[in-house]
Design an enzyme around this catalytic site. Structure first.
Site, PDB file in Angstrom:
ATOM      1  N   CYS A 121       0.839  -1.202   0.000  1.00 44.84           N
ATOM      2  CA  CYS A 121       0.000   0.000   0.000  1.00 44.84           C
ATOM      3  C   CYS A 121       0.877   1.258   0.000  1.00 44.84           C
ATOM      4  CB  CYS A 121      -0.975  -0.007   1.181  1.00 44.84           C
ATOM      5  SG  CYS A 121      -0.325   0.679   2.719  1.00 44.84           S
TER       6      CYS A 121
ATOM      7  N   CYS B  29       2.831   1.845   3.162  1.00 43.57           N
ATOM      8  CA  CYS B  29       3.910   0.848   3.298  1.00 43.57           C
ATOM      9  C   CYS B  29       5.070   1.233   2.382  1.00 43.57           C
ATOM     10  CB  CYS B  29       3.388  -0.549   2.970  1.00 43.57           C
ATOM     11  SG  CYS B  29       2.433  -1.307   4.313  1.00 43.57           S
TER      12      CYS B  29
ATOM     13  N   ASP C 125       1.291  15.657   5.749  1.00 43.35           N
ATOM     14  CA  ASP C 125       0.291  15.307   4.742  1.00 43.35           C
ATOM     15  C   ASP C 125       0.597  16.085   3.463  1.00 43.35           C
ATOM     16  OD1 ASP C 125      -2.862  14.040   4.980  1.00 43.35           O
ATOM     17  OD2 ASP C 125      -2.373  15.302   3.247  1.00 43.35           O
TER      18      ASP C 125
ATOM     19  N   HIS D  40       1.719  -2.997   8.538  1.00 43.67           N
ATOM     20  CA  HIS D  40       0.461  -2.704   7.851  1.00 43.67           C
ATOM     21  C   HIS D  40      -0.744  -3.139   8.687  1.00 43.67           C
ATOM     22  CE1 HIS D  40      -2.158  -1.826   4.490  1.00 43.67           C
ATOM     23  NE2 HIS D  40      -2.822  -2.929   4.807  1.00 43.67           N
TER      24      HIS D  40
ATOM     25  N   ASN E 141      -9.844   8.374   9.999  1.00 46.47           N
ATOM     26  CA  ASN E 141     -10.974   7.970   9.170  1.00 46.47           C
ATOM     27  C   ASN E 141     -10.934   6.461   9.004  1.00 46.47           C
ATOM     28  OD1 ASN E 141     -11.901  10.638   8.690  1.00 46.47           O
ATOM     29  ND2 ASN E 141     -10.265  10.935   7.205  1.00 46.47           N
TER      30      ASN E 141
ATOM     31  N   THR F  17      -9.170   7.090   2.541  1.00 45.43           N
ATOM     32  CA  THR F  17      -8.665   6.938   1.163  1.00 45.43           C
ATOM     33  C   THR F  17      -7.405   6.078   1.088  1.00 45.43           C
ATOM     34  OG1 THR F  17      -7.407   9.005   1.321  1.00 45.43           O
ATOM     35  CG2 THR F  17      -9.630   9.138   0.397  1.00 45.43           C
TER      36      THR F  17
ATOM     37  N   HIS G 157      -4.332   2.089   5.208  1.00 46.62           N
ATOM     38  CA  HIS G 157      -3.258   1.790   6.189  1.00 46.62           C
ATOM     39  C   HIS G 157      -3.547   2.710   7.370  1.00 46.62           C
ATOM     40  CE1 HIS G 157       1.261   0.876   6.901  1.00 46.62           C
ATOM     41  NE2 HIS G 157       0.884   1.621   7.929  1.00 46.62           N
TER      42      HIS G 157
ATOM     43  N   HIS H 149      -3.921   5.303  10.024  1.00 42.60           N
ATOM     44  CA  HIS H 149      -3.190   6.564  10.210  1.00 42.60           C
ATOM     45  C   HIS H 149      -4.022   7.519  11.038  1.00 42.60           C
ATOM     46  CE1 HIS H 149      -5.443   6.797   6.421  1.00 42.60           C
ATOM     47  NE2 HIS H 149      -5.622   8.084   6.668  1.00 42.60           N
TER      48      HIS H 149
ATOM     49  N   HIS I  84      -4.462  11.597  11.776  1.00 41.53           N
ATOM     50  CA  HIS I  84      -4.182  12.958  11.339  1.00 41.53           C
ATOM     51  C   HIS I  84      -4.035  13.838  12.577  1.00 41.53           C
ATOM     52  CE1 HIS I  84      -5.878  12.411   7.106  1.00 41.53           C
ATOM     53  NE2 HIS I  84      -6.478  11.417   7.731  1.00 41.53           N
TER      54      HIS I  84
END
Ligand code: AMP
Length: 111
Positions: free
Chosen positions: A2, A5, A28, A44, A84, A92, A95, A97, A99
């Site tokens: 991904c 990754c 970002d 992952h 999210n 989107t 993996h 994450h 923010h």
């Protein structure tokens, strides 16, 4: 492999702000606040739904490091943490994450 990754593997460049053996934090590419940092596990995990007994320690480590990363970024007046999870949340990149958003007064509504 991904996208994130590939960033961990160094196949795609990133603007790193923190790294250790377990996690990576980088800026970002399309910032939605003056400071917009993504914090990811190096292993992952597809999303929050993929957190389990075997990998929860890495999430604890991420949460331990987030305040330090925010402090290093100078976010002394607060910040927002977002993850999210799945299509309804418009995830989107598959993996896990987090923010970190800050550096200005953010919108009061979150959705
Ligand atoms: P989400 O929509 O919650 O899955 O968040 C994915 C985030 O990854 C978005 O905010 C994107 O702007 C960000 N992103 C996508 N590709 C890259 C990249 N190559 N480097 C840094 N951030 C990225």
């Amino acid at each position: 492999m991904c996208l994130f990754c590939k960033i961990v593997a160094g196949e795609i460049p990133s603007n790193k702000v923190y790294e250790d053996d377990k996690i990576l934090a980088f800026r970002d590419i399309a910032p939605q606040a003056p400071s917009h940092i993504l914090v990811i596990p190096k292993t992952h995990i597809p999303s929050l739904d993929g957190v389990n007994e075997e990998n929860v320690e890495i999430v604890a480590h991420i949460f331990k490091m987030i305040p330090k990363i925010a402090a290093e970024e100078g976010l002394t007046n607060g910040y927002r943490l977002v993850s999210n999870c799945g299509p309804d949340a418009c995830q989107t990149v598959p993996h896990l994450h987090f923010h970190i958003l800050g550096g200005a007064k953010l919108a009061g509504e979150m959705a």
